[in-house]
Design a protein around this motif. Structure first.
Motif, PDB file in Angstrom:
ATOM      1  N   GLN A  68     -10.064  31.053  11.875  1.00  0.00           N
ATOM      2  CA  GLN A  68      -9.740  32.280  11.131  1.00  0.00           C
ATOM      3  C   GLN A  68      -8.271  32.282  10.701  1.00  0.00           C
ATOM      4  O   GLN A  68      -7.945  32.680   9.575  1.00  0.00           O
ATOM      5  N   ILE A  69      -7.385  31.856  11.594  1.00  0.00           N
ATOM      6  CA  ILE A  69      -5.953  31.817  11.264  1.00  0.00           C
ATOM      7  C   ILE A  69      -5.714  30.833  10.118  1.00  0.00           C
ATOM      8  O   ILE A  69      -4.966  31.123   9.185  1.00  0.00           O
ATOM      9  N   GLN A  70      -6.388  29.685  10.175  1.00  0.00           N
ATOM     10  CA  GLN A  70      -6.245  28.683   9.123  1.00  0.00           C
ATOM     11  C   GLN A  70      -6.674  29.251   7.769  1.00  0.00           C
ATOM     12  O   GLN A  70      -6.005  29.051   6.758  1.00  0.00           O
ATOM     13  N   GLN A  71      -7.802  29.959   7.775  1.00  0.00           N
ATOM     14  CA  GLN A  71      -8.288  30.561   6.527  1.00  0.00           C
ATOM     15  C   GLN A  71      -7.285  31.584   5.996  1.00  0.00           C
ATOM     16  O   GLN A  71      -7.043  31.658   4.787  1.00  0.00           O
ATOM     17  N   ARG A  72      -6.710  32.366   6.898  1.00  0.00           N
ATOM     18  CA  ARG A  72      -5.724  33.386   6.507  1.00  0.00           C
ATOM     19  C   ARG A  72      -4.473  32.707   5.915  1.00  0.00           C
ATOM     20  O   ARG A  72      -3.929  33.176   4.910  1.00  0.00           O
ATOM     21  N   ILE A  73      -4.037  31.606   6.527  1.00  0.00           N
ATOM     22  CA  ILE A  73      -2.869  30.878   6.016  1.00  0.00           C
ATOM     23  C   ILE A  73      -3.165  30.346   4.610  1.00  0.00           C
ATOM     24  O   ILE A  73      -2.331  30.445   3.709  1.00  0.00           O
ATOM     25  N   GLU A  74      -4.377  29.790   4.425  1.00  0.00           N
ATOM     26  CA  GLU A  74      -4.751  29.265   3.098  1.00  0.00           C
ATOM     27  C   GLU A  74      -4.746  30.377   2.061  1.00  0.00           C
ATOM     28  O   GLU A  74      -4.261  30.211   0.941  1.00  0.00           O
ATOM     29  N   GLN A 111       4.762  36.121   6.905  1.00  0.00           N
ATOM     30  CA  GLN A 111       3.435  36.222   7.535  1.00  0.00           C
ATOM     31  C   GLN A 111       2.875  34.839   7.852  1.00  0.00           C
ATOM     32  O   GLN A 111       2.297  34.615   8.910  1.00  0.00           O
ATOM     33  N   ILE A 112       3.062  33.914   6.901  1.00  0.00           N
ATOM     34  CA  ILE A 112       2.575  32.539   7.106  1.00  0.00           C
ATOM     35  C   ILE A 112       3.275  31.906   8.309  1.00  0.00           C
ATOM     36  O   ILE A 112       2.643  31.276   9.158  1.00  0.00           O
ATOM     37  N   ASP A 113       4.599  32.090   8.390  1.00  0.00           N
ATOM     38  CA  ASP A 113       5.365  31.545   9.525  1.00  0.00           C
ATOM     39  C   ASP A 113       4.830  32.087  10.852  1.00  0.00           C
ATOM     40  O   ASP A 113       4.648  31.343  11.819  1.00  0.00           O
ATOM     41  N   GLU A 114       4.577  33.394  10.877  1.00  0.00           N
ATOM     42  CA  GLU A 114       4.083  34.052  12.092  1.00  0.00           C
ATOM     43  C   GLU A 114       2.692  33.522  12.470  1.00  0.00           C
ATOM     44  O   GLU A 114       2.409  33.233  13.633  1.00  0.00           O
ATOM     45  N   LEU A 115       1.845  33.363  11.456  1.00  0.00           N
ATOM     46  CA  LEU A 115       0.495  32.850  11.699  1.00  0.00           C
ATOM     47  C   LEU A 115       0.529  31.412  12.208  1.00  0.00           C
ATOM     48  O   LEU A 115      -0.237  31.031  13.088  1.00  0.00           O
ATOM     49  N   GLU A 116       1.435  30.614  11.627  1.00  0.00           N
ATOM     50  CA  GLU A 116       1.535  29.213  12.068  1.00  0.00           C
ATOM     51  C   GLU A 116       2.003  29.135  13.525  1.00  0.00           C
ATOM     52  O   GLU A 116       1.546  28.285  14.284  1.00  0.00           O
ATOM     53  N   LEU A 117       2.903  30.050  13.891  1.00  0.00           N
ATOM     54  CA  LEU A 117       3.373  30.118  15.271  1.00  0.00           C
ATOM     55  C   LEU A 117       2.214  30.486  16.203  1.00  0.00           C
ATOM     56  O   LEU A 117       2.021  29.861  17.254  1.00  0.00           O
ATOM     57  N   ASP A 118       1.435  31.507  15.795  1.00  0.00           N
ATOM     58  CA  ASP A 118       0.256  31.912  16.572  1.00  0.00           C
ATOM     59  C   ASP A 118      -0.730  30.760  16.698  1.00  0.00           C
ATOM     60  O   ASP A 118      -1.305  30.529  17.755  1.00  0.00           O
ATOM     61  N   PHE A 119      -0.930  30.046  15.594  1.00  0.00           N
ATOM     62  CA  PHE A 119      -1.866  28.925  15.576  1.00  0.00           C
ATOM     63  C   PHE A 119      -1.448  27.883  16.616  1.00  0.00           C
ATOM     64  O   PHE A 119      -2.265  27.398  17.396  1.00  0.00           O
TER      65      PHE A 119
END
Length: 178
Positions: A68-74, A111-119
């Motif tokens: 899900q995080i990957q899809q959100r980043i894309e 947001q992308i940076d934050e998501l990548e950190l979470d990932f």
């Protein structure tokens, strides 16, 4: 019946950062709600339940979450490209509200940076859970083989030792071939 303490481990002993421990507690409760009340109860006590079904459920939950995080980043990456194009008119001049578009772009990038950190954090948790799951499954297999050998032989201890040794060398040679 074994106590819950016996097949749990304190989540602070998993080698995770504070943020990762908080993420683990949150997502273990999420995964536990669909699998077992025992996993949720252990999570609320700051412990990780070490039985194979709980670890498998947690692994699946973390895999889904990473997807899900990957899809959100894309999706956000596509949006950032759109916003970049919207900063200019057809003649290539910055449009009047370019500042707002640039701010929106920076917001998306944050947001992308934050998501990548979470990932990355979740990937680390998932790897540790996977490691525990493999160990638990190996232990269960060893217990099964020792209980069956106990029925066949009186010297089950030496038999179990040679059996597990043979199993380890077999699996390691298989690994080298890959």
């Amino acid at each position: 019946m074994p106590s819950t303490e016996a097949n749990t481990v304190e989540d602070t002993q998993l080698g995770l950062t504070d943020e990762e421990i908080n993420l683990l507690r949150y997502h273990q409760a999420q995964a536990g709600s669909s699998s077992s009340r025992a996993a949720s109860r252990a999570s609320s006590q700051g412990r990780l339940l070490l039985d194979a079904p709980s670890l498998a459920a947690l692994s699946r939950h973390l895999d889904r979450l990473m997807h899900q995080i990957q899809q959100r980043i894309e999706y956000l990456s596509e949006q950032s490209a759109v916003v970049t194009m919207q900063q200019y008119d057809h003649a290539g001049n910055l449009v009047d509200n370019a500042d707002a578009e640039i701010a929106r772009f920076q917001g998306i990038m944050a947001q992308i940076d934050e998501l990548e950190l979470d990932f990355d954090r979740i990937a680390h948790i998932r790897d540790i859970v996977r490691d525990y799951r493999q160990r638990v499954e190996e232990l269960e297999r060893e217990l099964e083989s020792s209980s069956s050998s106990r029925r066949d032989h009186h010297h089950h201890h030496s038999h179990r030792h040679s059996h597990s040794h043979r199993h380890e060398s077999g699996s390691s040679s298989r690994r080298h071939r890959h």
